[in-house]
Design an enzyme around this catalytic site. Sequence first.
Site, PDB file in Angstrom:
ATOM      1  N   ASP A 178       9.186  10.713   5.066  1.00 40.71           N
ATOM      2  CA  ASP A 178       8.684   9.379   5.397  1.00 40.71           C
ATOM      3  C   ASP A 178       9.779   8.317   5.278  1.00 40.71           C
ATOM      4  OD1 ASP A 178       6.924   7.391   6.109  1.00 40.71           O
ATOM      5  OD2 ASP A 178       5.846   7.364   4.211  1.00 40.71           O
ATOM      6  N   GLU A 223      11.020  -0.217   5.197  1.00 40.18           N
ATOM      7  CA  GLU A 223       9.938   0.035   4.253  1.00 40.18           C
ATOM      8  C   GLU A 223      10.435   0.539   2.903  1.00 40.18           C
ATOM      9  OE1 GLU A 223       5.987   2.893   3.797  1.00 40.18           O
ATOM     10  OE2 GLU A 223       6.991   2.726   5.731  1.00 40.18           O
ATOM     11  N   GLU A 282      -3.216  11.546   6.248  1.00 36.84           N
ATOM     12  CA  GLU A 282      -3.530  10.695   5.099  1.00 36.84           C
ATOM     13  C   GLU A 282      -5.035  10.458   4.966  1.00 36.84           C
ATOM     14  OE1 GLU A 282       0.503   8.098   4.616  1.00 36.84           O
ATOM     15  OE2 GLU A 282      -0.870   7.428   6.179  1.00 36.84           O
TER      16      GLU A 282
END
Length: 845
Positions: free
Chosen positions: A385, A413, A304
């Site tokens: 993810d 999340e 990232e």
Amino acid sequence: MKGVLWLLVFGASFVVAEDGLNAWLRYAPVPNADALRAQIPTTLVVLNTTEGSPVNTAGKELSQGLKGIVGLRLAPCGKSRPRQALTVGTVAQFLDANPTVRFDLPELINDGFYISVSGGNVRILGQNERGALYGAFHYLSLVSQGNASDLVVTSNPEAPVRWVNQWDNMQDGGTHGSVERGYGGPSIFFWQGRIRPDLTRAGQYARLLASIGINAVVVNNVNANATLLSPENMDGLARIANAFRPYGVQLGLSLNFASPELYGGLHTSDPFDKSVIAFWQNVTDNLYSRIPDMAGYLVKANSEGQPGPLTYNRTLADGANMFARTLQKYGGICMFRAFVYDYRTLNQTLSWKADRANAAVEYFDKLDGKFEPNVVIQIKYGPIDFQVREPVSPLFSHLQNTGSAIELQITQEYLGQQAHLVYLAPMWKELLDFDLRVESKPSKLSDIVSGKRFNQTLSGYAGVVNVGMNSTWLGSHLAMSNLYAYGKMAWTSSTTPEGVLGEWTKLTFGHDAQVIDVIKRLSMASWPAYEDYSGNLGVQTLTDILNAHYGPNPGSQDGNPWGQWTRADAFSIGMDRTDKNGTGFAGQYPPEVAAMYEEVETTPENLILWFHHLPYTHVLKSGKTIIQHFYDAHYRGSAVAQTFPEIWKTLKGKIDQERFDHVLFRLVYQAGHAIVWRDSICNFYFNKSGIPDELGRVGNYRYRIEAENMDLKGYKIYNVQPFEAASKGRAIVTVNNSTQGIASTTISAESGKYDVAVNYYDQAIGNSTWELYLDDSLVGRWKGDLEYTIGKAPVFYIDGQTATRITFKGIQVTKGSSLKIVGTPDGMEPAPVDYVSLLPEGLVD
């Protein structure tokens, strides 16, 4: 009679105002306390009374636990050893104290324990002190579940690495408060750039973790702050380690790869540079001088946009090995994350073969066997993810000479952020049971991460937990079942989701059969329901990936560099990941698995859009087209969520009011937000495909009164973005932030009793208030303060993430009456309203 009186008096304290702080370690009285008490010796022998030792802690837990569970006060052992006693310690300590005693002891490995209950004697022996403490917790769990009878238990962990990762930031103002992706309040470790002065909660957390077999905590965010390496903060970390130590929990630390430059003043962070190597060795030496039992490091690099060894034309192994070598003389572990990809080079417009899912294998495949022996590659369970459904990461099959750990996410999340009930153990069980068929041999994922399949001595589990200062730890009482299940499954992968859930429920809420049944029904239905109303057929969870990763925004998935793509257009949807004409991801699996995923016909349909790009009109095995399956699944999942509050209400009076109300509030919220999800996804794909719902539901809401169609005073019409986040694409907001808004209409529905639902938006930029009137009679008043009462990420926009619903049930409505909503803005929140539904009782629009 005494025992009954004790149970009534002592038990009453557990009915009132339970806030969740003790989680499953409540040590609440059990129904058969008298019978159990008669089977437990009254003398306690603790084989190490050194304050702060795990064995001494075990003795304290046994004393506290048995007093609470059965009302038994254990007497410490005097100089003479009684014939009957409850003994706790290590095997070596027991043999030293009892040189003439002979008994057959099964083989124990590190952290393993042995429990023998026989003839009034209880022996709890660990291979090491931590194992003895684990055994004590296990024994207390058995007694708490009503079992103190004769038995023999031998328990060894399947994997040596059983860690949790906290994504805690040092500053309170970090992402989502002071814990990234944390929905349970501020960090229990850090405050204002330093370690908290009061670490009471850190010790309480270690206690919970030890009771489920967790042996290490990485206390800071993988996006690490280099200033954590200051001497002052190292001293603070030592205080955290001191709080952990009585429970056998070790401290681990995330490192910022660029710390030599960011903190050390060097001109480079190249892992081959001698000054960089010396910098990290000095850091490691300083940490171990303060924390001699530190577990090791966790490193996120070249991910990232962050720097890493690839920045300096070194391999990932070069980077991991640099850290590993600094740890070796101390016995520390370097956990190196496989979450490596470069969003700056991902472009699906330029390349059909671009695929973030390919990254892990592409970066790590040729490095197998080149890592130091104390390196463990930490791999997310799926290649993207933490989605609601992903295939097992193929990287697990490639690292045959390097230890690996599966990274699971306990914090939800992408999966409702603890505002939605989603019990994750069934998902984890599917993943762990998946057979990768390496070299055409049985290769279950659980056997790979335990080290069994490839004869690895260092491997295991890493769970992202992200507890906070909230007394519920994770922000929701029911979410704690995920943490409990994680620990139990990391210890024994064959643990069943139903079995561990029943165990957790007894310990957390008591023995009432109805309570156990209801929580099982809700929890086991929750993951399938969430998958249905968020994203199915392997299309991923269609959350807003550009903002809070919480509410629906299917359009955010494409046209961005983050690689969580669906490649949806007007005619088709899904990622072609085949070898023959797609991104080639399917070919990363061993041949048998690759062949299964290569063909549409053999790909499991719950992953069909993960591996194949197909027309909306493609017919599934059910006979439905993909688009109709989408419509039906989203309506089905939302309908299941509507049942959750009503099922929970049957437990009123069965558990304490505080926890009952806490859970009910969230289930009611989830039911409303599931409708937002349903409508957002269905309307988005109806608009994109132009294919109507065969049942005529999508876009047709017969019970709704659109706010923009009401008579407005002080309100104005607002075009919501994305459009599908509002019914018919529009809502109303006050004309400014100081003007009260009124929206009114005349009711055309027939007179009768209705459930009146209002869909509105609760932004985290103010606390607007709304009032609902019928003919000037107040039906209800509410406030926009969900950012304080629901632990999801705060969102500032009028979208699917802030959309919510309140329902007033059984309201008498008269045809021709006036319905009015009065909205009072606050701060920057303009009291937004989407629609009102007049629902015949028991129906949902």
